[in-house]
Scaffold this motif. Structure first.
Motif, PDB file in Angstrom:
ATOM      1  N   ILE A 129       1.383   9.782  -5.165  1.00  0.00           N
ATOM      2  CA  ILE A 129       2.289  11.097  -4.971  1.00  0.00           C
ATOM      3  C   ILE A 129       3.555  11.713  -6.529  1.00  0.00           C
ATOM      4  N   ASP A 174      -5.366   7.947   1.221  1.00  0.00           N
ATOM      5  CA  ASP A 174      -4.369   7.819   1.057  1.00  0.00           C
ATOM      6  C   ASP A 174      -3.316   9.249   0.652  1.00  0.00           C
ATOM      7  N   CYS A 175      -3.808   9.344  -0.079  1.00  0.00           N
ATOM      8  CA  CYS A 175      -2.438  10.491  -0.871  1.00  0.00           C
ATOM      9  C   CYS A 175      -3.014  12.150  -0.686  1.00  0.00           C
ATOM     10  N   HIS A 180      -1.036  -4.427  -5.261  1.00  0.00           N
ATOM     11  CA  HIS A 180      -2.180  -3.558  -4.355  1.00  0.00           C
ATOM     12  C   HIS A 180      -2.644  -3.995  -4.517  1.00  0.00           C
ATOM     13  N   ARG A 228       0.829  -1.173  -0.129  1.00  0.00           N
ATOM     14  CA  ARG A 228      -0.299   0.267   0.189  1.00  0.00           C
ATOM     15  C   ARG A 228       0.765   1.152   0.251  1.00  0.00           C
ATOM     16  N   LYS A 229       1.840   1.344   0.983  1.00  0.00           N
ATOM     17  CA  LYS A 229       2.348   3.148   0.725  1.00  0.00           C
ATOM     18  C   LYS A 229       3.719   2.771  -0.933  1.00  0.00           C
ATOM     19  N   LEU A 269      -6.690   3.840  -1.416  1.00  0.00           N
ATOM     20  CA  LEU A 269      -4.775   4.681  -1.792  1.00  0.00           C
ATOM     21  C   LEU A 269      -5.243   6.015  -2.212  1.00  0.00           C
ATOM     22  N   VAL A 293       0.811   4.275  -2.602  1.00  0.00           N
ATOM     23  CA  VAL A 293       0.512   5.329  -2.363  1.00  0.00           C
ATOM     24  C   VAL A 293       1.614   6.321  -3.002  1.00  0.00           C
ATOM     25  N   ASP A 294       2.994   5.861  -2.840  1.00  0.00           N
ATOM     26  CA  ASP A 294       4.464   6.423  -2.697  1.00  0.00           C
ATOM     27  C   ASP A 294       4.767   6.763  -4.678  1.00  0.00           C
TER      28      ASP A 294
END
Length: 101
Positions: A18, A68-69, A37, A10-11, A65, A14-15
């Protein structure tokens, strides 16, 4: 899959989202990270609901997601991410397809 591995996917997604939203680069690696993911979250597992259930689970995971952004993106970048996630959600990868001669 352990909870720690799930958080890592997930990280990574998200990274990648972004970075892509801010620079416009690495779109294919971002799509791969998001699909990884979605696979790790279990959104692609077949169930009684068929393709509608798979699409609904993929949409829920993609919305997570996008949430999270929120902290890192502007309004325009977030709408860009939303459009791209919708496209990714609708294009369910077909596993097991092999090209033959």
């Amino acid at each position: 899959m352990t909870d720690n591995e799930y958080r890592k996917t997930r990280k990574a997604a998200v990274d990648a989202l972004i970075y892509w939203a801010k620079t416009g680069m690495r779109q294919f690696s971002m799509r791969d990270a998001v699909n990884n993911h979605l696979e790790a979250s279990g959104a692609n597992r077949p169930s009684i609901g068929g393709t509608e259930a798979i699409l609904a689970r993929r949409k829920i995971a993609a919305n997570r997601l996008a949430i999270d952004c929120l902290y890192a993106l502007s309004k325009d970048e977030l709408s860009k991410v939303d459009r791209e996630l919708e496209d990714i959600v609708e294009n369910v990868p077909k596993y097991g397809c092999v090209m033959k001669r």
